[in-house]
Design a protein around this motif. Structure first.
Motif, PDB file in Angstrom:
ATOM      1  N   LEU A  35       0.881  -1.122  -0.017  1.00  0.00           N
ATOM      2  CA  LEU A  35      -0.024  -0.013  -0.134  1.00  0.00           C
ATOM      3  C   LEU A  35       0.859   1.280  -0.028  1.00  0.00           C
ATOM      4  O   LEU A  35       0.248   2.375   0.024  1.00  0.00           O
ATOM      5  N   ILE A  36       2.174   1.066  -0.225  1.00  0.00           N
ATOM      6  CA  ILE A  36       3.141   2.235  -0.059  1.00  0.00           C
ATOM      7  C   ILE A  36       3.424   2.469  -1.514  1.00  0.00           C
ATOM      8  O   ILE A  36       3.926   1.722  -2.484  1.00  0.00           O
ATOM      9  N   ARG A  54      -0.914   0.490  10.521  1.00  0.00           N
ATOM     10  CA  ARG A  54      -1.636  -0.480  10.013  1.00  0.00           C
ATOM     11  C   ARG A  54      -2.982  -0.094   9.528  1.00  0.00           C
ATOM     12  O   ARG A  54      -3.343  -0.676   8.269  1.00  0.00           O
ATOM     13  N   ASP A  55      -3.560   0.874   9.902  1.00  0.00           N
ATOM     14  CA  ASP A  55      -4.938   1.303   9.569  1.00  0.00           C
ATOM     15  C   ASP A  55      -4.921   2.288   8.439  1.00  0.00           C
ATOM     16  O   ASP A  55      -4.576   3.460   8.505  1.00  0.00           O
ATOM     17  N   GLY A  56      -5.155   1.902   7.277  1.00  0.00           N
ATOM     18  CA  GLY A  56      -5.200   2.719   5.999  1.00  0.00           C
ATOM     19  C   GLY A  56      -6.238   3.825   5.823  1.00  0.00           C
ATOM     20  O   GLY A  56      -5.912   4.749   5.159  1.00  0.00           O
ATOM     21  N   LEU A  63       1.128  -0.175   6.490  1.00  0.00           N
ATOM     22  CA  LEU A  63       1.830  -1.187   6.420  1.00  0.00           C
ATOM     23  C   LEU A  63       1.005  -2.400   6.710  1.00  0.00           C
ATOM     24  O   LEU A  63       0.288  -2.433   7.419  1.00  0.00           O
ATOM     25  N   LEU A  64       1.186  -3.417   5.778  1.00  0.00           N
ATOM     26  CA  LEU A  64       0.319  -4.671   5.737  1.00  0.00           C
ATOM     27  C   LEU A  64       0.915  -5.560   6.728  1.00  0.00           C
ATOM     28  O   LEU A  64       1.669  -6.502   6.401  1.00  0.00           O
ATOM     29  N   VAL A 142       7.203  13.082   0.116  1.00  0.00           N
ATOM     30  CA  VAL A 142       7.620  11.968   0.771  1.00  0.00           C
ATOM     31  C   VAL A 142       7.929  10.976  -0.419  1.00  0.00           C
ATOM     32  O   VAL A 142       7.182  10.933  -1.363  1.00  0.00           O
ATOM     33  N   GLU A 143       8.929  10.423  -0.449  1.00  0.00           N
ATOM     34  CA  GLU A 143       9.508   9.379  -1.277  1.00  0.00           C
ATOM     35  C   GLU A 143       9.851   8.129  -0.308  1.00  0.00           C
ATOM     36  O   GLU A 143      10.827   8.360   0.356  1.00  0.00           O
ATOM     37  N   PHE A 144       9.395   7.021  -0.751  1.00  0.00           N
ATOM     38  CA  PHE A 144       9.445   5.819  -0.044  1.00  0.00           C
ATOM     39  C   PHE A 144      10.569   5.015  -0.864  1.00  0.00           C
ATOM     40  O   PHE A 144      10.413   4.709  -1.971  1.00  0.00           O
ATOM     41  N   GLU A 145      11.387   4.124  -0.369  1.00  0.00           N
ATOM     42  CA  GLU A 145      12.312   3.165  -1.030  1.00  0.00           C
ATOM     43  C   GLU A 145      12.440   1.983  -0.087  1.00  0.00           C
ATOM     44  O   GLU A 145      12.471   2.155   1.127  1.00  0.00           O
TER      45      GLU A 145
END
Length: 196
Positions: A35-36, A54-56, A63-64, A142-145
């Motif tokens: 979900l990210i 955890r809660d979308g 995070l799952l 924000v950028e995730f890796e």
């Protein structure tokens, strides 16, 4: 009096960015990050906390993982009169788990200023957050890796290892080249008797 269009953020304004690098020891076998939005920047309004958990529905990013709290942590942007750039705090939203920011542990609802580079730990997760500054005031990116090795291993590798020798007061830095190694007393005791 300023024109309304002068007050609005323009497309040319450089947005501050939080680069968030994630690691979990079992990330390859589980879909923890489904979900990210990995590898792309997402814009976020500065007045709203950026929540991870955890809660979308309650969090900006989920995070799952059932072991993660419903709301794990929040990043909140702010400005001060002394600093022209956007600054951030990080807050622990979990009642069950401690959150570690570099070497500081945060209990439930405790928060701390986020340094330019921070190692965040909760449960088995490690996150390396690197802040890039920008001129924009109303929003940030924000950028995730995903990392293949724990960021704690990367951040510790650049710190020289120092091995104290208690009986002589000497120390040796093992990770420096020979000409830069320091061997000798750290301090002297003027009351000690020396025999030559």
């Amino acid at each position: 009096m300023m024109n309304v269009s002068q007050q609005l953020e323009t497309e040319e304004d450089l947005l501050p960015c939080l680069h968030i690098k994630l690691y979990h020891p079992q990330q390859s076998s589980k879909g923890l990050y489904e979900l990210i939005p990995l590898g792309k920047r997402s814009k976020h309004p500065a007045e709203d906390p950026f929540r991870l958990g955890r809660d979308g529905q309650a969090c900006t990013v989920a995070l799952l993982d059932n072991r993660v709290s419903r709301k794990q942590l929040a990043l909140q942007a702010y400005h001060t009169a002394k600093s022209p750039g956007m600054l951030f705090t990080i807050q622990n939203l979990s009642q069950k788990a401690r959150l570690s920011v570099n070497s500081s542990a945060l209990d439930f609802l405790e928060k701390i200023d986020l340094p330019d580079k921070a190692l965040i730990r909760f449960g088995e997760y490690e996150m390396l957050i690197i802040r890039d500054s920008g001129e924009a005031k109303a929003s940030f990116e924000v950028e995730f890796e995903v990392l293949t090795v724990p960021p704690s291993r990367e951040t510790c590798a650049c710190v020289p290892s120092i091995t104290p020798v208690l009986d002589t007061g000497s120390f040796i830095t093992n990770s420096l080249p020979g000409e830069l190694r320091i061997i000798g007393p750290l301090e002297t005791d003027e009351t000690a008797i020396c025999y030559s």
